[in-house]
Write an enzyme that holds these catalytic residues in place. Sequence first.
Site, short mmCIF file in Angstrom:
data_model
loop_
_atom_site.label_atom_id
_atom_site.label_comp_id
_atom_site.label_asym_id
_atom_site.label_seq_id
_atom_site.Cartn_x
_atom_site.Cartn_y
_atom_site.Cartn_z
N GLN A 132 0.84 -1.21 0.00
CA GLN A 132 0.00 0.00 0.00
C GLN A 132 0.86 1.24 0.00
O GLN A 132 1.83 1.35 0.75
CB GLN A 132 -0.90 -0.01 1.24
CG GLN A 132 -1.76 1.24 1.41
CD GLN A 132 -1.09 2.31 2.27
OE1 GLN A 132 -0.27 2.00 3.12
NE2 GLN A 132 -1.42 3.57 2.02
N THR A 160 -3.57 4.46 -1.86
CA THR A 160 -4.66 4.96 -1.01
C THR A 160 -4.93 6.42 -1.36
O THR A 160 -4.01 7.25 -1.34
CB THR A 160 -4.28 4.83 0.48
OG1 THR A 160 -4.06 3.44 0.75
CG2 THR A 160 -5.38 5.35 1.38
N HIS A 283 -12.17 4.06 4.97
CA HIS A 283 -11.00 3.99 5.84
C HIS A 283 -11.39 3.54 7.26
O HIS A 283 -10.80 3.96 8.25
CB HIS A 283 -10.31 5.37 5.90
CG HIS A 283 -8.81 5.29 5.95
ND1 HIS A 283 -8.01 5.40 4.85
CD2 HIS A 283 -7.96 5.10 6.99
CE1 HIS A 283 -6.75 5.30 5.19
NE2 HIS A 283 -6.68 5.10 6.49
N ARG A 286 -12.29 6.30 9.90
CA ARG A 286 -11.19 6.94 10.63
C ARG A 286 -10.84 8.33 10.11
O ARG A 286 -10.07 9.04 10.74
CB ARG A 286 -9.94 6.06 10.55
CG ARG A 286 -10.07 4.76 11.28
CD ARG A 286 -8.99 3.78 10.89
NE ARG A 286 -7.65 4.16 11.25
CZ ARG A 286 -7.14 4.08 12.48
NH1 ARG A 286 -7.89 3.62 13.46
NH2 ARG A 286 -5.90 4.43 12.72
N ASP A 314 -14.17 -2.47 2.06
CA ASP A 314 -13.85 -2.66 3.48
C ASP A 314 -14.56 -1.62 4.31
O ASP A 314 -15.32 -0.80 3.79
CB ASP A 314 -12.33 -2.66 3.73
CG ASP A 314 -11.67 -1.29 3.65
OD1 ASP A 314 -12.35 -0.25 3.77
OD2 ASP A 314 -10.44 -1.25 3.48
N GLY A 316 -15.74 -1.81 8.60
CA GLY A 316 -16.80 -2.26 9.51
C GLY A 316 -17.06 -3.75 9.50
O GLY A 316 -17.93 -4.23 10.23
N ARG A 318 -16.95 -7.42 10.54
CA ARG A 318 -16.56 -8.17 11.74
C ARG A 318 -17.08 -9.60 11.72
O ARG A 318 -16.72 -10.40 12.56
CB ARG A 318 -17.11 -7.49 13.02
CG ARG A 318 -16.65 -6.06 13.23
CD ARG A 318 -15.17 -5.97 13.62
NE ARG A 318 -14.79 -4.59 13.85
CZ ARG A 318 -14.38 -3.75 12.89
NH1 ARG A 318 -14.25 -4.17 11.64
NH2 ARG A 318 -14.06 -2.50 13.19
C1 LIG Z 1 -4.91 1.02 12.99
C2 LIG Z 1 -5.22 1.22 11.54
C3 LIG Z 1 -4.22 1.67 10.68
C4 LIG Z 1 -4.50 1.86 9.32
N1 LIG Z 1 -3.49 2.25 8.50
C5 LIG Z 1 -3.74 2.36 7.17
C6 LIG Z 1 -2.69 2.66 6.27
O1 LIG Z 1 -1.54 2.84 6.68
N2 LIG Z 1 -3.00 2.76 4.95
C7 LIG Z 1 -4.28 2.57 4.48
O2 LIG Z 1 -4.51 2.66 3.28
N3 LIG Z 1 -5.28 2.25 5.32
C8 LIG Z 1 -5.05 2.15 6.65
N4 LIG Z 1 -6.06 1.81 7.48
C9 LIG Z 1 -7.40 1.55 6.94
C10 LIG Z 1 -7.55 0.08 6.58
O3 LIG Z 1 -6.76 -0.27 5.48
C11 LIG Z 1 -9.00 -0.28 6.25
O4 LIG Z 1 -9.49 0.58 5.25
C12 LIG Z 1 -9.92 -0.22 7.46
O5 LIG Z 1 -9.26 -0.67 8.61
C13 LIG Z 1 -11.14 -1.10 7.20
O6 LIG Z 1 -12.03 -1.04 8.26
P1 LIG Z 1 -12.11 -2.12 9.44
O7 LIG Z 1 -10.96 -1.82 10.33
O8 LIG Z 1 -13.41 -1.80 10.09
O9 LIG Z 1 -12.02 -3.48 8.82
C14 LIG Z 1 -5.80 1.62 8.84
C15 LIG Z 1 -6.79 1.16 9.70
C16 LIG Z 1 -6.52 0.95 11.03
C17 LIG Z 1 -7.61 0.43 11.93
#
Ligand SMILES: Cc1cc2nc3c(=O)[nH]c(=O)nc-3n(C[C@H](O)[C@H](O)[C@H](O)COP(=O)(O)O)c2cc1C
Length: 410
Positions: A132, A160, A283, A286, A314, A316, A318
């Site tokens: 990524q 991303t 994301h 987040r 992606d 949510g 679980r």
């Molecule tokens: C702790 C954490 C760090 C993440 N870091 C990145 C990242 O570095 N690059 C990125 O594209 N997405 C990042 N994401 C997003 C994840 O790739 C993904 O889109 C997201 O976690 C999906 O949701 P879920 O956690 O509910 O499965 C991060 C998510 C979390 C929870």
Amino acid sequence: MADDKLGAYNIFDLREQALRRVPKGLFEFCDRGTEDEVSLRNNRSVFDRIRFRPRTLVDVSKRNPEVTLFGNKHKMPLVIAPTGTAGLLWYEGEIALAKAAREAGIPFTLATGSMTAMERVADEAGGDLWFQLYMWPDRSLSQKLVERAKAAGYKALVVTVDGVHAGNREYNIRNGFTIPFTFTPRNILDVLLHPRWMFGVLARYIVTTGMPRYQNYPTDVRARITAGPMGRSSLRTDSLSWPDLQAMRKIWPHKLIVKGMLNAQDAAKAVDYGADGVVVSNHGGRNLDGIISPIEVLPEIADAIGKRATLLVDSGFRRGSDVVKALSLGAHAVQIGRSTLYGIAAHGYEGARRALEIYREEIGRNMALLGVNNIGELGPEYLQFADTALRPPHARPSLKLMDGARAAGE
Ligand SMILES: Cc1cc2nc3c(=O)[nH]c(=O)nc-3n(C[C@H](O)[C@H](O)[C@H](O)COP(=O)(O)O)c2cc1C
């Protein structure tokens, strides 16, 4: 822990175990969303508004959850999403996560901001590895990173596009959770209260490679990363735009995936620009609070690009049932982020393995109870929408259809 199930019978159990094991500041960094967490909650509750409509008297004794993505067969319709923190939750957690993915027969995506160098993950874990990319202001540094990923054997590049600005995560500031770790009375107490993490992760890094660092960053840049709230790396660019995607397409010879789209026109344009796949994602709730859930737009994006490109989703997820719902709405596979992070945080490799095992069992059980033998059989006819806005466009009664029916029947 009585058995190899690690005392965890679903992903929420692993989350509880993770909460006990790692400092609260680190747990919240991984677990929480942004601002008022409206989107974080909606990412979960959206699944409750979709119900199953099963078929019966179908012989499902030979059901098979395998899928083929980009020509490669995988044992189930999952991909591990990029998350920069696996290596903070567990010593070299990225290697553990990649090994669990390989064992489970699914791809693993390594984040730009991971704590373990991409070459080490490739050497020690192997498997179907994707890399990524967060684009940096200095595009030449990003290109060098991509060249490294190519040389290390990564099969797909995931660019991303929804991270041009970090989300507003106030709890990180309150928790004093920064990288490299700067000690405040609050987080010292937090660490002391979690000795298994302190000795098993932090102390291990300190006596081997020093404070955890972004090991994929060029050395001179790595040294400059001083304490700022996690995720607010000054290295992210807010000028990312279509020419950047074009440039990546030119230098990356393998599969190119764009991650973080929620708009059908954007997704179609990405495919026109040469993307082989798109990840519909917010994301994990987040970044932008109040943003729609990927599931709410998945059907229209599936209509726009589902036949031309690989469609991943992606945010949510679980439960295996969540995965089956998304596949019924047109996704080819689902990325999971926090689910395996909880496993890593609680038990390292064993926890990630258990998280994936839970998904495999749940997906298989759902397929059986729905009367489905292969993932390709899933479609909106297996779903009922408590919320009409969620219904796929082609499954909504259009005026034209209704008129046609009237003309034929009356
Ligand atoms: C702790 C954490 C760090 C993440 N870091 C990145 C990242 O570095 N690059 C990125 O594209 N997405 C990042 N994401 C997003 C994840 O790739 C993904 O889109 C997201 O976690 C999906 O949701 P879920 O956690 O509910 O499965 C991060 C998510 C979390 C929870």
